[in-house]
Scaffold this active site. Structure first.
Site, short mmCIF file in Angstrom:
data_model
loop_
_atom_site.label_atom_id
_atom_site.label_comp_id
_atom_site.label_asym_id
_atom_site.label_seq_id
_atom_site.Cartn_x
_atom_site.Cartn_y
_atom_site.Cartn_z
N GLU B 92 0.83 -1.20 0.00
CA GLU B 92 0.00 0.00 0.00
C GLU B 92 0.87 1.24 0.00
O GLU B 92 0.40 2.34 0.27
CB GLU B 92 -0.99 -0.01 1.15
CG GLU B 92 -0.40 -0.15 2.53
CD GLU B 92 -1.50 -0.22 3.58
OE1 GLU B 92 -1.96 -1.34 3.85
OE2 GLU B 92 -1.91 0.81 4.09
N CYS B 124 -3.30 -4.51 3.76
CA CYS B 124 -2.21 -5.35 4.26
C CYS B 124 -2.23 -6.78 3.73
O CYS B 124 -1.39 -7.59 4.13
CB CYS B 124 -2.21 -5.35 5.78
SG CYS B 124 -1.98 -3.71 6.48
N HIS B 247 -1.34 -11.79 10.65
CA HIS B 247 -1.08 -10.37 10.44
C HIS B 247 -0.91 -9.73 11.81
O HIS B 247 -1.59 -10.09 12.77
CB HIS B 247 -2.23 -9.72 9.67
CG HIS B 247 -2.00 -8.25 9.49
ND1 HIS B 247 -0.91 -7.76 8.85
CD2 HIS B 247 -2.73 -7.16 9.90
CE1 HIS B 247 -0.95 -6.43 8.86
NE2 HIS B 247 -2.04 -6.05 9.50
#
Lengths: 386, 359, 133
Positions: B92, B124, B247
């Site tokens: 990103e 993400c 994550h």
């Protein structure tokens, strides 16, 4: 071959001439040289200039400068070899007059460095190096000298303070030169305290880039009137040699090969050895270049060029006076004009016009200009006749 | 929450076995302690979300970092770059709004011109999305090798909660035939919904986030749903995995979601890098996996579940082969980059990240 | 904008791709039209390993346009393992002092913007202290 004589010289002070344009600077020096030569009209004008196309957005200087100085109709064009542009133009003038095709050639070195301000100027001067492989890495002309100095200090381990002798000498000699940019002697402490420009080079190791214009008029001895007012100074040796453009392409970057060969060639043409000269106007655009030039010319062994300055040999009364009117460091370095200033100053010494800085009994001088780190080296031997 | 757990077999499985033939990590060397952010913004009373985060140098961006991670992956894969048929970069923080990062990376590693190349964007999970695509490309037989990178130089507005954690780093994976792999990807499953927990509008420099909304309906729901479904459909459970990587936007979230899925602190330990490098956004789960592969043994099974705001999760079940031991020695390990550490203060951080207004 | 000239030498810049002389096997960087060793025509691409050591270096305090934001930065002459020398910035130095003879390795980094912040990004080789033995 008939003697090629430097019949006229002219110069303006080196400095920041905010009020003067490129063309006006050049005209002042050109007209002064013509006047000094007793009014000999040149048939050709050879211009030494490095940055006008970038800094002044001006090319085609031949037409511009000839016309502005009232010389429309003559042959005129620019010779470019970075910091050796002026010396290159002088060589061109010499060849033209020696060939017989031109009877009188005017050579002007002119740089209008202050037409622009800011970082664009650093970039302009950086054009002297390989843009694709040196310039793009953010290196500058001074940075190149920094690279050489660092290596020199590593290989030869001279005392770092020894390099102070070059700017100290230049500044001391400039005091008596009304055309010099910095007419003030400096102290060793001043040098020691100076800020880094491109480590290990400090502010006083680097000659200031500035505006300037100097001119000479060349002709054949046979064309001069019997009552010519000046002692005759002839060009007895002339040589231009190039090395690799980029430092990284050299097997031995600390050897200024082009400088060495051009001294050999110019001296050989003059029928002398380098030791036969009475003074040496060399390129001290940075103090390390001064040391490397002395070594290349054979005046000092490799790694010991700094000793000549440190031990006083380059002083006016020394065995090889150098930078006699301030050198690039204190007279100032107007890039493309510098080579012609050096010639003008050498002529002053040989004519006996150097005033308080006169080298006693000066009969023969060696003059050398460098473009980049001796990527181009231009060397001349000038001699007083009689 | 409207999305429910799928019941039937929705596993993404390839026609032929696909695995990781090479992997490489990259972390820039500068570290900004969270305490420095707290010092300047007088925050952190409730405790700091991480110890420190990795900050890129002025000459680094997603392209340069992807190049280094990809070179590491190529060294481990031992293949010629011309054998790659895709160079896909998920991020990103692509340096250009328009102009692919992938073409520069491909050219630099010597993979072009016979390649697919494009940049992926899904907050993400852009990098793991590229991995699933690479699985498809290799698994279908269209390509023998494909490169998928997840890399970020994450943005956080000065003073925002994100500034403590928004780090830099990521990883590159070369996927290829299962029989050449150092770890076989047994299956993957993705779980996606329109959940606006975090975004950055096209012209905005810094992202906006839904604060506490980013937790329950976004991060926890998507990761646990994807992870649970994958295991359910595969017939595995947390006990079948030596390691798990999730994550990691901060230290607490992955710890908590691990617990929700039945994993222990030990299982997520090698891949939990957020305390020392920060949240590397599209790189976060993927570099957690490189760190895990750096210590795993043949036969170990690893679960990786990414999370991308917006929102979605990609879950992968990965089985380590014998080839790992020899190949992981061929390039720098994740820990080597983490150990290379130059601490900076907030002022240097502001300069390095271009947060000083120069005009 | 100088897009064409940067584009033309992207291989050299991104990956230190030079040449090997087909006549005398000299490794050449930057690429050139004539081999500096034997004078033959040199055209065969050769990828350098990017390993080398510092021959010299300088710290740039006065930077040319486009480089001021990163001053002071270090530019070095790097002697490559295969022989040639290149001029390149050093990066990732941290607090590590630079020394002549220090082993370095090539990385691909952002070099500058072509023009202002709207311009193309120029990427190319720099060198850093060796991370891997």
């Amino acid at each position: 071959m008939t003697d090629i004589i430097i019949a006229g010289i002219g110069q303006i002070p080196v400095g920041e001439h905010w009020e003067l344009s490129l063309r006006s600077q050049a005209a002042k020096a050109m007209l002064a040289a013509v006047r000094d030569a007793g009014g000999i009209r040149p048939q050709a004008l050879y211009i030494g200039n490095f940055l006008a196309s970038v800094v002044s957005h001006q090319s085609n200087l031949g037409a511009l400068l000839a016309e502005n100085a009232g010389m429309t109709g003559i042959e005129a064009y620019t010779v470019e070899a970075a910091g050796a542009s002026g010396a290159g133009a002088f060589r061109t003038g010499y060849l033209a007059v020696a060939s017989g095709f031109v009877d009188a050639a005017l050579v002007v070195g002119v740089e209008k460095y202050t037409d622009m301000v800011g970082a664009g100027l650093e970039s302009a001067a950086a054009q002297a190096m390989d843009y694709d492989y040196e310039g793009v890495q953010g290196l500058s002309a001074v940075g190149q000298a920094g690279l050489l100095m660092q290596r020199y200090l590593h290989e030869y381990q001279p005392p770092r303070s020894a390099f102070a002798a070059f700017p100290l000498l230049a500044h001391a000699n400039a005091v008596n030169n009304p055309n010099a940019m910095f007419r003030k002697a400096i102290k060793p402490e001043t040098y020691e305290k100076a800020g880094m420009v491109s480590a290990p080079l400090n502010l006083f190791d680097v000659a200031p880039l500035a505006d300037g214009a100097a001119a000479v008029l060349l002709t054949r001895a046979s064309l001069l009137p019997k009552d010519f007012p000046h002692p005759l100074v002839r060009v007895s040796g002339s040589s231009v040699v190039v090395d690799t453009l980029a430092l990284h392409d050299r097997s031995d970057p600390l050897a200024f090969e082009a400088a060495r060969i051009s001294v050999e060639q110019a001296c050989s043409q003059a029928g002398i050895l380098p030791k036969d000269v009475n003074f040496f106007e060399l390129c001290d655009s940075t103090s390390i270049y001064a040391a490397l030039s002395l070594e290349a010319a054979g005046f000092a062994p490799r790694g010991e060029g700094w000793r000549l300055a440190a031990e006083g040999a380059l002083n006016l009364g020394g065995k090889l006076p150098a930078l006699t009117l301030g050198g690039l460091k204190a007279r100032g370095n107007p890039l493309g004009a510098t080579g012609v200033y050096q010639i003008v100053e050498a002529v002053m010494q040989l004519r006996g016009q150097a005033g308080a800085n006169q080298v006693a009994g000066a009969q023969r001088g060696l003059v050398q200009s460098l473009g980049g780190p001796a990527s181009t080296a231009v060397t001349h031997v000038l001699e007083r006749l009689g | 929450m409207s999305e429910t757990q799928p019941q039937k077999d929705l596993l993404l499985k390839t026609n032929r076995s696909v695995g990781i033939v090479g992997y490489g990590a990259y972390v820039p060397q500068y570290r900004l302690p969270a305490a420095e952010v707290a010092r300047v913004w007088a925050g952190g009373e409730e405790g700091l979300p991480i110890k420190e985060k990795a900050v890129p140098g002025m000459d680094e961006d997603v392209i340069t970092m992807s190049i280094e991670a990809s070179r590491n992956a190529l060294k481990r894969a031992g293949i010629s770059p011309e054998e790659l048929r895709a160079v896909w970069i998920g991020s990103e923080s692509h340096p250009y709004a328009v102009k692919p990062s992938g073409t520069v990376v491909a050219e630099a590693i010597g993979a072009s011109p016979s390649i697919q190349s494009g940049d992926w964007e899904f907050a993400c999970k852009a990098g793991t999305e590229a991995m699933v695509a690479a699985m498809g490309l290799v698994g279908s037989g269209m390509a023998r090798y494909a490169l998928a990178v997840g890399m970020d130089t994450a943005q956080g507005r000065p003073g925002d909660a994100l500034e403590y954690t928004a780090g830099a780093g990521g990883a590159a994976y070369i996927l290829g035939p299962g029989e050449e792999s150092l770890a076989v990807i047994e299956a993957s499953y993705s779980f996606v919904s329109d959940t606006p927990d975090f975004w950055r509008r096209a012209e905005a420099k810094y992202p906006e986030h839904g604060q506490r909304f980013t937790g329950e309906p976004a991060y926890f729901h998507h990761i646990s749903s994807a992870g649970k479904a994958l295991m359910q459909m595969m017939g595995t459970s947390a006990g079948d995995y030596q390691y798990a990587v999730f994550h990691q936007p901060n230290t607490k979230f992955p710890q908590r979601v691990a617990g929700m899925l039945g994993f222990s602190a030990e299982q997520i330990k090698p891949g939990l890098l957020v305390p020392v490098i920060g949240n590397t956004y599209a790189g976060a789960a993927m570099i957690g996996l490189t760190a895990t592969l750096d210590v795993a043994q043949p036969g170990d099974r690893i679960l990786m579940v990414s999370f991308g705001s917006g929102a979605g999760s990609d879950a992968f079940s990965i089985l380590v082969t014998d080839a790992l031991l020899e190949r992981r020695e061929k390039a720098l390990r994740t820990a080597d980059y983490i150990a290379r550490r130059t601490e900076i203060d907030y002022a240097t951080y502001v300069r390095l990240r271009g947060k000083l207004a120069m005009k | 904008m100088e897009i064409p000239r940067h584009w033309r030498i992207k291989k050299q810049r991104y990956a230190l791709v030079g040449e090997v002389c087909p006549h005398c096997d000299a490794k050449i960087f930057p690429p050139r039209d004539v081999c500096p060793e034997c004078g033959g025509e040199a055209k065969t691409p050769f990828a350098f390993t990017g390993r080398g050591e510092i021959y010299s270096y300088t710290v740039m305090n006065d930077a040319p346009a486009g480089y001021q934001e990163s001053t002071p930065y270090t530019v070095a002459l790097v002697k490559l393992q295969e022989g040639p020398m290149v001029t390149a910035q050093l990066t990732d130095l941290g607090s590590q002092p630079v020394e002549i003879g220090m082993p370095v390795e090539m990385v691909t980094r952002r070099i500058r913007s072509d023009g202002d912040e709207r311009g193309m990004l120029v990427y190319g080789y720099k060198f850093r202290p060796v991370m891997q033995a």
